[in-house]
Write a protein that holds these residues in place. Structure first.
Motif, PDB file in Angstrom:
ATOM      1  N   ILE A 154      -9.421   7.221  10.883  1.00 57.86           N
ATOM      2  CA  ILE A 154      -9.853   6.275  11.910  1.00 57.86           C
ATOM      3  C   ILE A 154      -9.564   6.946  13.248  1.00 57.86           C
ATOM      4  CG2 ILE A 154      -9.659   3.922  12.814  1.00 57.86           C
ATOM      5  CD1 ILE A 154      -9.984   3.502   9.971  1.00 57.86           C
ATOM      6  N   VAL A 155     -10.620   7.252  13.980  1.00 60.64           N
ATOM      7  CA  VAL A 155     -10.433   7.968  15.238  1.00 60.64           C
ATOM      8  C   VAL A 155     -10.932   7.130  16.413  1.00 60.64           C
ATOM      9  CG1 VAL A 155     -10.656  10.200  14.078  1.00 60.64           C
ATOM     10  CG2 VAL A 155     -12.659   9.190  15.175  1.00 60.64           C
ATOM     11  N   GLY A 156     -10.513   7.532  17.600  1.00 58.28           N
ATOM     12  CA  GLY A 156     -10.932   6.823  18.807  1.00 58.28           C
ATOM     13  C   GLY A 156      -9.856   6.919  19.859  1.00 58.28           C
ATOM     14  N   TYR A 157     -10.220   6.578  21.081  1.00 60.29           N
ATOM     15  CA  TYR A 157      -9.280   6.697  22.186  1.00 60.29           C
ATOM     16  C   TYR A 157      -8.172   5.653  22.063  1.00 60.29           C
ATOM     17  CZ  TYR A 157     -12.826   9.693  24.219  1.00 60.29           C
ATOM     18  OH  TYR A 157     -13.716  10.706  24.429  1.00 60.29           O
ATOM     19  N   SER A 158      -7.112   5.875  22.820  1.00 54.02           N
ATOM     20  CA  SER A 158      -5.998   4.937  22.896  1.00 54.02           C
ATOM     21  C   SER A 158      -6.514   3.568  23.335  1.00 54.02           C
ATOM     22  CB  SER A 158      -4.983   5.480  23.906  1.00 54.02           C
ATOM     23  OG  SER A 158      -3.914   4.600  24.018  1.00 54.02           O
ATOM     24  N   LEU A 175      -6.175  -2.703  13.690  1.00 54.82           N
ATOM     25  CA  LEU A 175      -7.015  -2.831  12.493  1.00 54.82           C
ATOM     26  C   LEU A 175      -6.252  -2.399  11.242  1.00 54.82           C
ATOM     27  CD1 LEU A 175      -9.862  -3.389  11.246  1.00 54.82           C
ATOM     28  CD2 LEU A 175     -10.277  -0.920  11.496  1.00 54.82           C
ATOM     29  N   VAL A 176      -5.606  -1.238  11.318  1.00 63.62           N
ATOM     30  CA  VAL A 176      -4.926  -0.703  10.129  1.00 63.62           C
ATOM     31  C   VAL A 176      -3.748  -1.593   9.728  1.00 63.62           C
ATOM     32  CG1 VAL A 176      -3.506   1.245   9.335  1.00 63.62           C
ATOM     33  CG2 VAL A 176      -5.747   1.659  10.373  1.00 63.62           C
ATOM     34  N   ASN A 196      -1.801  -4.096   5.634  1.00 64.87           N
ATOM     35  CA  ASN A 196      -0.549  -4.551   5.014  1.00 64.87           C
ATOM     36  C   ASN A 196      -0.057  -5.868   5.615  1.00 64.87           C
ATOM     37  OD1 ASN A 196       0.220  -3.501   7.466  1.00 64.87           O
ATOM     38  ND2 ASN A 196       1.691  -2.039   6.644  1.00 64.87           N
ATOM     39  N   TYR A 197      -0.899  -6.455   6.428  1.00 63.45           N
ATOM     40  CA  TYR A 197      -0.587  -7.760   7.040  1.00 63.45           C
ATOM     41  C   TYR A 197       0.632  -7.715   7.946  1.00 63.45           C
ATOM     42  CZ  TYR A 197      -3.761 -11.636   6.234  1.00 63.45           C
ATOM     43  OH  TYR A 197      -4.809 -12.509   6.334  1.00 63.45           O
ATOM     44  N   LEU A 209      -5.709   7.331   7.770  1.00 60.19           N
ATOM     45  CA  LEU A 209      -5.051   8.165   8.764  1.00 60.19           C
ATOM     46  C   LEU A 209      -5.614   7.871  10.152  1.00 60.19           C
ATOM     47  CD1 LEU A 209      -4.298  11.842   7.949  1.00 60.19           C
ATOM     48  CD2 LEU A 209      -5.263  11.323  10.165  1.00 60.19           C
ATOM     49  N   ILE A 210      -4.808   7.237  10.979  1.00 61.21           N
ATOM     50  CA  ILE A 210      -5.194   6.996  12.369  1.00 61.21           C
ATOM     51  C   ILE A 210      -4.844   8.223  13.184  1.00 61.21           C
ATOM     52  CG2 ILE A 210      -4.725   5.693  14.473  1.00 61.21           C
ATOM     53  CD1 ILE A 210      -3.794   3.393  12.778  1.00 61.21           C
TER      54      ILE A 210
END
Ligand code: ADP
Ligand code: ADP
Length: 234
Positions: free
Chosen positions: A38-42, A49-50, A54-55, A198-199
């Protein structure tokens, strides 16, 4: 069925003065055995989301189904059991500094059915798995960043989870150590079949280990596909 199935997940943070739409109606499916980046800016919403997997983050709306269980329908006790099968590692390792490496790794086993001898064997096996056999009695402050993350990985795997969530797990490490940790994650995926989410904001990390990638921006997934799909466009 996918081992992780997020459906129409929305997370909204509200306080007196502001409302943040951290995740907006996102669906994501991860197949068993996959390594999903999972990629993207800060601030894009990756971590939020991640954490609905695991709630640790309860979604405002939407459904997280993990290992066949609808997380939002579990009792408190069932949720605790479900979480043991979802390991997590962090950017800053989150180790207990006043306790030895062995004690840190043993910590998630405190409610397990294992007896003392079995727990000691389990901790020894985990130390071997991450290459830290000789560090059982050391303290976190005596270890390098890469070694600390190996401890984080060992602790995350203590209850034999089928899923490992990695939240910027290499962001505090130098490039060489990053490669070592990514290599270890890849090894765990290939030998134990652990599904990894993997973020990261590091494209090199994605290219090194991920089979699938989702790109997040402002709470939404704006692009997703296999590693090849994402990186081979003209
Ligand atoms: P990323 O992991 O992509 O950096 P995050 O999921 O951490 O993004 O954050 C997404 C957005 O939600 C950001 O605007 C962040 O400030 C906000 N946010 C995250 N957690 C909270 C919280 N507990 N309370 C309020 N806002 C939050
Ligand atoms: P002691 O038995 O010495 O009191 P504990 O095992 O209760 O130590 O844990 C010490 C502290 O570390 C507690 O405040 C606990 O909440 C915290 N802690 C426990 N597990 C973790 C973890 N995985 N990451 C960070 N802190 C933790």
């Amino acid at each position: 069925a996918p081992i992780i199935d997020l459906k129409d997940i929305t997370v909204t943070f509200k306080n007196k003065t502001s409302t943040v739409h951290a995740v907006k109606n996102v669906s994501l499916q991860v197949a068993k055995g996959d390594v999903y980046g999972i990629v993207g800016y800060s601030g894009a919403g990756k971590s939020t989301l991640v954490r609905t997997i695991n709630y640790l983050q309860v979604p405002t709306s939407g459904t997280a189904t993990v290992n066949g269980q609808v997380m939002g329908q579990l009792s408190k006790n069932a949720l605790r059991l479900a979480r043991r099968k979802i390991g997590m590692i962090f950017q800053h390792f989150n180790l207990m500094n006043s306790r030895t490496i062995a004690a840190n790794i043993d910590y998630p086993l405190r409610y397990s059915d294992l007896n003392t001898a079995q727990r000691q064997k389990k901790v020894a096996d985990l130390l071997t798995l991450v290459g830290l056999q000789d560090k059982a009695d050391a303290y976190p402050a005596q270890l390098s960043g890469g070694q600390k993350q190996r401890v984080g990985i060992a602790r995350a795997l203590a209850n034999d989870p089928g899923i490992l969530l990695c939240d910027e797990a290499t962001s505090a490490l130098d490039p060489k150590t990053t490669q070592e940790i990514l290599g270890l994650l890849k090894h765990l995926n290939q030998t134990l079949g652990i599904t990894i989410v993997l973020i990261t904001h590091e494209m090199a990390a994605v290219k090194a280990v991920c089979q699938h990638v989702a790109v997040m921006e402002q709470g939404e997934i704006i692009e997703r596909g296999s590693l090849l799909d994402i990186f081979s466009q003209p």
